[in-house]
Scaffold this motif. Sequence first.
Motif, PDB file in Angstrom:
ATOM      1  N   HIS A 130       8.539  -0.746   9.890  1.00 54.11           N
ATOM      2  CA  HIS A 130       9.183  -0.951  11.190  1.00 54.11           C
ATOM      3  C   HIS A 130       9.704  -2.378  11.309  1.00 54.11           C
ATOM      4  O   HIS A 130      10.844  -2.612  11.744  1.00 54.11           O
ATOM      5  N   THR A 131       8.877  -3.357  10.927  1.00 53.88           N
ATOM      6  CA  THR A 131       9.312  -4.760  10.966  1.00 53.88           C
ATOM      7  C   THR A 131      10.537  -4.970  10.095  1.00 53.88           C
ATOM      8  O   THR A 131      11.517  -5.612  10.506  1.00 53.88           O
ATOM      9  N   ALA A 132      10.503  -4.432   8.879  1.00 59.42           N
ATOM     10  CA  ALA A 132      11.593  -4.656   7.929  1.00 59.42           C
ATOM     11  C   ALA A 132      12.914  -4.099   8.455  1.00 59.42           C
ATOM     12  O   ALA A 132      13.946  -4.785   8.426  1.00 59.42           O
ATOM     13  N   LEU A 133      12.902  -2.872   8.938  1.00 52.84           N
ATOM     14  CA  LEU A 133      14.152  -2.276   9.408  1.00 52.84           C
ATOM     15  C   LEU A 133      14.671  -2.986  10.647  1.00 52.84           C
ATOM     16  O   LEU A 133      15.890  -3.115  10.832  1.00 52.84           O
ATOM     17  N   THR A 134      13.757  -3.478  11.478  1.00 46.58           N
ATOM     18  CA  THR A 134      14.178  -4.228  12.660  1.00 46.58           C
ATOM     19  C   THR A 134      14.838  -5.538  12.255  1.00 46.58           C
ATOM     20  O   THR A 134      15.916  -5.899  12.751  1.00 46.58           O
ATOM     21  N   LEU A 135      14.213  -6.281  11.343  1.00 46.05           N
ATOM     22  CA  LEU A 135      14.760  -7.562  10.922  1.00 46.05           C
ATOM     23  C   LEU A 135      16.082  -7.406  10.168  1.00 46.05           C
ATOM     24  O   LEU A 135      16.952  -8.288  10.239  1.00 46.05           O
ATOM     25  N   VAL A 153       4.844   2.569   2.360  1.00 42.88           N
ATOM     26  CA  VAL A 153       5.824   1.873   3.188  1.00 42.88           C
ATOM     27  C   VAL A 153       7.161   2.599   3.149  1.00 42.88           C
ATOM     28  O   VAL A 153       7.805   2.812   4.184  1.00 42.88           O
ATOM     29  N   GLY A 154       7.595   3.006   1.961  1.00 43.02           N
ATOM     30  CA  GLY A 154       8.888   3.651   1.818  1.00 43.02           C
ATOM     31  C   GLY A 154       9.005   4.951   2.582  1.00 43.02           C
ATOM     32  O   GLY A 154      10.044   5.241   3.194  1.00 43.02           O
ATOM     33  N   THR A 155       7.946   5.752   2.562  1.00 43.51           N
ATOM     34  CA  THR A 155       7.952   7.020   3.298  1.00 43.51           C
ATOM     35  C   THR A 155       8.253   6.808   4.768  1.00 43.51           C
ATOM     36  O   THR A 155       9.055   7.525   5.370  1.00 43.51           O
ATOM     37  N   VAL A 156       7.609   5.808   5.374  1.00 38.76           N
ATOM     38  CA  VAL A 156       7.858   5.524   6.784  1.00 38.76           C
ATOM     39  C   VAL A 156       9.240   4.918   6.970  1.00 38.76           C
ATOM     40  O   VAL A 156       9.958   5.263   7.916  1.00 38.76           O
ATOM     41  N   ALA A 157       9.649   4.018   6.074  1.00 38.18           N
ATOM     42  CA  ALA A 157      10.960   3.380   6.204  1.00 38.18           C
ATOM     43  C   ALA A 157      12.084   4.408   6.185  1.00 38.18           C
ATOM     44  O   ALA A 157      13.045   4.308   6.967  1.00 38.18           O
ATOM     45  N   ALA A 255       2.054  -2.852  20.379  1.00 39.88           N
ATOM     46  CA  ALA A 255       3.268  -2.193  20.870  1.00 39.88           C
ATOM     47  C   ALA A 255       4.018  -1.518  19.728  1.00 39.88           C
ATOM     48  O   ALA A 255       4.517  -0.391  19.860  1.00 39.88           O
ATOM     49  N   ARG A 256       4.120  -2.201  18.600  1.00 41.57           N
ATOM     50  CA  ARG A 256       4.809  -1.620  17.441  1.00 41.57           C
ATOM     51  C   ARG A 256       4.048  -0.393  16.939  1.00 41.57           C
ATOM     52  O   ARG A 256       4.651   0.635  16.618  1.00 41.57           O
ATOM     53  N   LEU A 257       2.729  -0.504  16.869  1.00 45.62           N
ATOM     54  CA  LEU A 257       1.921   0.620  16.406  1.00 45.62           C
ATOM     55  C   LEU A 257       2.006   1.791  17.379  1.00 45.62           C
ATOM     56  O   LEU A 257       2.071   2.959  16.966  1.00 45.62           O
ATOM     57  N   THR A 258       2.032   1.496  18.669  1.00 44.95           N
ATOM     58  CA  THR A 258       2.169   2.556  19.674  1.00 44.95           C
ATOM     59  C   THR A 258       3.474   3.315  19.494  1.00 44.95           C
ATOM     60  O   THR A 258       3.520   4.550  19.619  1.00 44.95           O
ATOM     61  N   GLU A 259       4.548   2.593  19.201  1.00 46.79           N
ATOM     62  CA  GLU A 259       5.841   3.256  18.977  1.00 46.79           C
ATOM     63  C   GLU A 259       5.759   4.219  17.798  1.00 46.79           C
ATOM     64  O   GLU A 259       6.301   5.334  17.845  1.00 46.79           O
ATOM     65  N   LEU A 260       5.072   3.808  16.737  1.00 40.50           N
ATOM     66  CA  LEU A 260       4.915   4.682  15.575  1.00 40.50           C
ATOM     67  C   LEU A 260       4.073   5.912  15.918  1.00 40.50           C
ATOM     68  O   LEU A 260       4.384   7.029  15.491  1.00 40.50           O
TER      69      LEU A 260
END
Length: 302
Positions: A130-135, A153-157, A255-260
């Motif tokens: 999530h951090t990577a795609l946002t940045l 990580v890749g699966t989620v990305a 907050a980031r974890l809640t979104e996931l």
Amino acid sequence: MKAVTVTRSGGPEVLRVTEVPDPQPGPGEVRVRVYAAGVQPVDLAIREGFRPPGLTVEPPFVLGNEFAGVVDRVGPDSGGWRAGDEVLGFRLLDSHAELVTVDAAQLVAKPAGMPWEQAGSLSASGQTAHTALTLLGVGPGDTVLVHGASGGVGTVAVQLARARGATVVGTASERNHAYLRELGAVPVAYGEGLVERVRVAAPQGVTAAFDAAGRGALEASVELVADRDRIGTVVDFEGAGRLGVRLLRTQRTAARLTELVRLWEAGGLRLEIAEALPMERAGEAHRLVGTGHVRGKVVLTM
């Protein structure tokens, strides 16, 4: 309590399940009885002697930076958490244990229907992706190249990029290509000839690249993506500096974890568990992760 302890820097053989004192929650903290905890590549690196910025610890110590379990004790000002609450969360170390204390602000509620193994595997990989795609500013109209697309990580990305409206090309071994298609990615095999295969898979061009694999991924990315500020890695520190691309560090928040978690509840996030092993088999778990060919995550169960 029992915990997976690093007795000295080295290979998986340095891991021991030992008895250590039960942690006690202080002000603003919660103690969680851990049911499942993911094993991350960074756990292997720390075991071998690597120390992320801000971490100064020497053996013996307990590994693990993500977990899921049940609150069993709370300290003063613990944010409304109560004994019996089912939670998932994160901290820098100490999660590969029967009990872990954590800042109350680093916990979120676990959905009732989420399996423990998935809950224990989400925080680290999910928040890294999530951090990577946002940045990298991934959004509608982008074509994103995800290296190591079948890993944790890749699966989620892949799924987050698709949810943001992007087209995704993902690198993986051929045995994981059908899996990537199920996630909505166009799969390509890594290795020699990668640049040409990606150009065939994405004739419209690639606008961003996220490296969760290493192994020459950045060299291929700079041939494919014009803007180096939209190329990032979480694994190849040396390559990032040499090629002038972004070294991405996870920014973990509740907050980031809640979104996931909400995306999982809505059916938009699939979490793959390659193996769930008892903590006594931590060495085996590290060896599996160390192969670099795990589909999804390896978790320890307590």
